[in-house]
Write a protein that holds these residues in place. Sequence first.
Motif, short mmCIF file in Angstrom:
data_model
loop_
_atom_site.label_atom_id
_atom_site.label_comp_id
_atom_site.label_asym_id
_atom_site.label_seq_id
_atom_site.Cartn_x
_atom_site.Cartn_y
_atom_site.Cartn_z
N TYR A 88 -2.95 54.85 12.08
CA TYR A 88 -2.15 54.07 12.99
C TYR A 88 -2.60 52.44 12.93
O TYR A 88 -3.32 51.76 13.32
N PRO A 89 -1.38 52.03 12.41
CA PRO A 89 -1.52 50.73 11.93
C PRO A 89 -1.05 49.86 13.21
O PRO A 89 -2.35 48.54 13.05
N HIS A 90 -1.01 49.86 13.84
CA HIS A 90 -0.76 48.80 14.99
C HIS A 90 -1.44 49.52 16.31
O HIS A 90 -1.37 48.51 16.98
N LEU A 91 -2.46 49.91 16.00
CA LEU A 91 -3.59 50.41 16.54
C LEU A 91 -4.72 50.34 16.78
O LEU A 91 -4.88 49.90 15.30
N THR A 92 -6.15 49.49 17.02
CA THR A 92 -7.21 48.66 17.07
C THR A 92 -7.91 50.94 16.71
O THR A 92 -7.55 51.52 17.02
N VAL A 93 -9.17 50.24 16.33
CA VAL A 93 -9.92 51.86 15.91
C VAL A 93 -9.94 52.13 17.46
O VAL A 93 -10.09 53.63 17.16
N ARG A 94 -10.47 51.45 18.42
CA ARG A 94 -10.28 52.51 19.66
C ARG A 94 -8.88 53.38 19.85
O ARG A 94 -9.00 54.43 19.95
N ASP A 95 -8.43 52.97 19.99
CA ASP A 95 -6.75 53.29 20.40
C ASP A 95 -6.75 54.43 19.59
O ASP A 95 -5.94 55.52 19.91
N ASN A 96 -6.89 54.19 18.04
CA ASN A 96 -6.81 55.32 16.83
C ASN A 96 -7.29 56.68 17.24
O ASN A 96 -6.95 57.22 16.83
N MET A 97 -8.85 56.62 17.98
CA MET A 97 -9.47 57.30 17.58
C MET A 97 -8.84 57.94 19.76
O MET A 97 -9.40 59.75 19.78
N GLY A 98 -8.80 57.31 20.32
CA GLY A 98 -8.73 58.21 21.85
C GLY A 98 -7.15 59.08 21.60
O GLY A 98 -6.93 59.84 22.58
N LEU A 99 -6.62 58.17 20.48
CA LEU A 99 -4.53 58.68 21.47
C LEU A 99 -4.13 60.28 21.21
O LEU A 99 -3.81 60.05 21.95
N ALA A 100 -5.42 61.27 20.23
CA ALA A 100 -4.71 62.08 20.93
C ALA A 100 -5.17 62.99 22.37
O ALA A 100 -4.08 63.71 23.03
N LEU A 101 -6.73 61.86 22.08
CA LEU A 101 -6.64 62.27 24.19
C LEU A 101 -5.92 62.00 24.96
O LEU A 101 -6.01 62.94 26.06
N LYS A 102 -5.26 60.57 25.36
CA LYS A 102 -5.05 60.52 25.60
C LYS A 102 -3.11 61.30 25.85
O LYS A 102 -3.08 61.94 26.97
N GLN A 103 -3.00 61.59 24.87
CA GLN A 103 -1.65 62.75 24.56
C GLN A 103 -1.86 63.15 25.33
O GLN A 103 -1.27 64.10 26.25
N GLY A 105 -3.95 63.66 28.24
CA GLY A 105 -3.37 63.39 29.61
C GLY A 105 -5.19 63.10 30.15
O GLY A 105 -5.58 63.20 31.52
N GLU A 106 -5.77 63.21 28.86
CA GLU A 106 -6.60 63.55 29.73
C GLU A 106 -7.32 62.20 30.31
O GLU A 106 -7.14 60.94 30.60
N SER A 107 -8.98 61.87 31.48
CA SER A 107 -8.70 60.99 31.93
C SER A 107 -9.39 59.61 30.94
O SER A 107 -10.02 60.04 29.61
N ARG A 108 -9.51 58.36 31.41
CA ARG A 108 -9.72 57.49 30.72
C ARG A 108 -11.30 57.43 30.67
O ARG A 108 -11.53 56.84 29.24
N ALA A 109 -12.14 57.72 31.53
CA ALA A 109 -13.47 57.22 31.85
C ALA A 109 -14.09 58.39 30.36
O ALA A 109 -14.79 58.21 29.20
N ARG A 110 -12.65 60.08 30.10
CA ARG A 110 -12.94 60.81 29.56
C ARG A 110 -13.06 60.51 28.38
O ARG A 110 -13.46 60.38 27.10
N ILE A 111 -12.42 59.87 28.10
CA ILE A 111 -11.47 59.11 26.86
C ILE A 111 -12.72 58.01 25.71
O ILE A 111 -13.03 57.91 24.67
N ASP A 112 -12.93 57.26 26.69
CA ASP A 112 -13.74 56.44 26.49
C ASP A 112 -15.01 56.75 26.40
O ASP A 112 -16.24 56.51 24.75
N GLN A 113 -15.96 57.86 26.41
CA GLN A 113 -17.67 58.93 26.69
C GLN A 113 -16.85 59.26 24.87
O GLN A 113 -17.77 59.02 24.29
N SER A 114 -15.85 60.17 24.67
CA SER A 114 -16.01 60.53 23.76
C SER A 114 -15.57 59.54 21.96
O SER A 114 -16.29 59.47 21.67
N ILE A 115 -15.69 58.33 22.82
CA ILE A 115 -15.17 57.34 21.47
C ILE A 115 -16.02 57.18 21.22
O ILE A 115 -17.00 56.88 20.51
#
Lengths: 333, 279
Positions: A88-103, A105-115
């Motif tokens: 996704y051109p408008h997202l940072t690498v972190r957000d690119n990787m985290g988008l699916a989990l965010k969609q 509905g995973e918690s922020r902590a869990r997303i950060d850990q997976s990333i």
Amino acid sequence: MSGSLELRGVAKAFGKTEVIKGVDLSVDEGEFCVFVGPSGCGKSTLLRMIAGLEDVTTGDVMLDGVRINDVAPAKREIAMVFQTYALYPHLTVRDNMGLALKQAGESRARIDQSIAVASNMLALGDYLERRPAELSGGQRQRVAIGRAIVRTPKLFLFDEPLSNLDAALRVATRIEIARLHRELGATMVYVTHDQIEAMTLADKIVVLRGGRIEQVGAPMELYNNPANTFVAGFIGSPQMNFLRAGALGARGETMGIRPEHLAISATAGEIGGRISHVEKLGGETLVYVRTEVHGLLTVRLFGEHDFTVDAVAFLTPDQARAFHFDTAGQRLR
Amino acid sequence: MAQARGNIGRSIAAHAVLIAYTLIALFPVFVIVVNSFKSRRAIFANPLALPWPEHFDLVGYTTVLKQGDFFQYFLNSMTVTVASLFFVLLFGAMAAFALSEYRFRGNTLMGLYLALGIMIPIRLGTVAILQLMVAAGLVNTLTALILVYTAQGLPLAVFILSEFMRNVSDDLKNAGRIDGLSEYRIFFVLVLPLVRPAMATVAVFTMIPIWNDLWFPLILAPSEETKTITLGSQVFIGQFVTNWNAVLAALSLAIVPVLVLYLVFSRQLIRGITAGAVK
Ligand SMILES: Nc1ncnc2c1ncn2[C@@H]1O[C@H](COP(=O)(O)OP(=O)(O)OP(=O)(O)O)[C@@H](O)[C@H]1O
Ligand SMILES: [Mg+2]
């Protein structure tokens, strides 16, 4: 976490054109399955059907024994890596990787850990705050792979993930993918044009032609035991030589012999011809010999050899290593 | 060397042609703006002269600002143009996305149908439109104008945008689907930013005719409260006397907003497609 995939009589038609003509296949848990075949044979289409991006016309796609034909792509617990990276051109690498989990509905902590886990695995830690435009091609592809890993899917799908990379990077990324497969123990389905990728990565190779499976098997099984001329010609590089069996007094219609199993001599042999071209690769030498009866044949020799173009040469096939095929191209055992 | 010189020669020729064209295109605008700052007598005596102090006169502007409710006309024009533009771009882009992205029965036919309006001028339907607006009680409202202009702008917008949307990477959209983005998110967040230059092109092509139109404001919304700037300027053009100072001043003022909008869009045009999405 990883799952098993099964295709039962899967077919796909775009309007009247049948593109996939009934495919049965099972991929076991943790297996690395590679689809190969000529361009337009339906590899990508089949992969996209597994991903749910393309409807299945008939047949069933089963993941862990559950029919997922009508499940939305995001709900299938699969991840896909695309040839063009598709970050996704408008997202940072972190957000690119985290988008699916965010969609999901995973918690922020869990997303950060997976990333963190994924970026460690792929050495992406330094790039997390960058945008895709600020990365090199190889880094982008690693991010795309990272995006897939973050989801901890049951099934990884790769559609020619290395074909936009240069040769050196391709080798490095190939080794990385093999390592990831070992570390994650994940089930992977991988589409490629590339012989070497298929042979080195696969537990199981599926050779497709015109929307049908020609043969399924382990790399060495396909190499040593091809079912027909198509598979024999497709697997192995340089390509197998096909000789006219009648002229050699051999069985069947066609005799297949790999380039390394043809002996070459300047003085005597079964098949006479003239050398038309020599390729020296350092570790090996490829000699192309034009013959009256069999056309252009390839001979593969190890080490360096000197040959003069246009010189007369005689070839002798190693009968014990020859393959025999009937008129329809099927293997005679 | 000869090659380089040839290139320079060609580039000089190209620039000469383009500069000549620019001068021709800008000349009427120049004459309007220059004369709007002159006294009536100076306009007729020497229309091409610059407004030197001796005939500098702001009478046109004072007349315009005193006469009628010019600020209201401006606001009306702005409202109509911006609202129509918004709807043309929104609906045009959505229709274009559907046509380029989804396979459904009659897709091509639908595309042709939507593009038909490019060839058939909407003014042919004026009588029917007027009847429709009367029946709907929309005469003398800005809504009537916005509806008509949206309809007028859509065909070209759908046509141009669907061409561009076909070129947006399928992989990117599919990645979004696999990550669980809705089709709306895919459209608004992934696809629209990538077709921004095309949107800007469409915006410019759509905006100018709407801003300049006299026909529909005259027929559908001629009341004092709903007059647009183009219609409002007409009060100075009489059957017997024309207040040239005022007409020129009104026209000069009318150029400003559309120029600003154009500058906004052209920056988008030039910025180009976001790099790094694919490859
Ligand atoms: N949307 C579509 N509509 C009609 N035909 C299609 C569509 N998508 C693919 N095809 C056809 O399906 C066939 C298989 O396409 P596919 O992309 O799966 O090939 P592939 O094996 O991935 O080829 P390559 O190795 O070149 O990527 C092709 O003949 C293609 O023309
Ligand atoms: Mg493909």
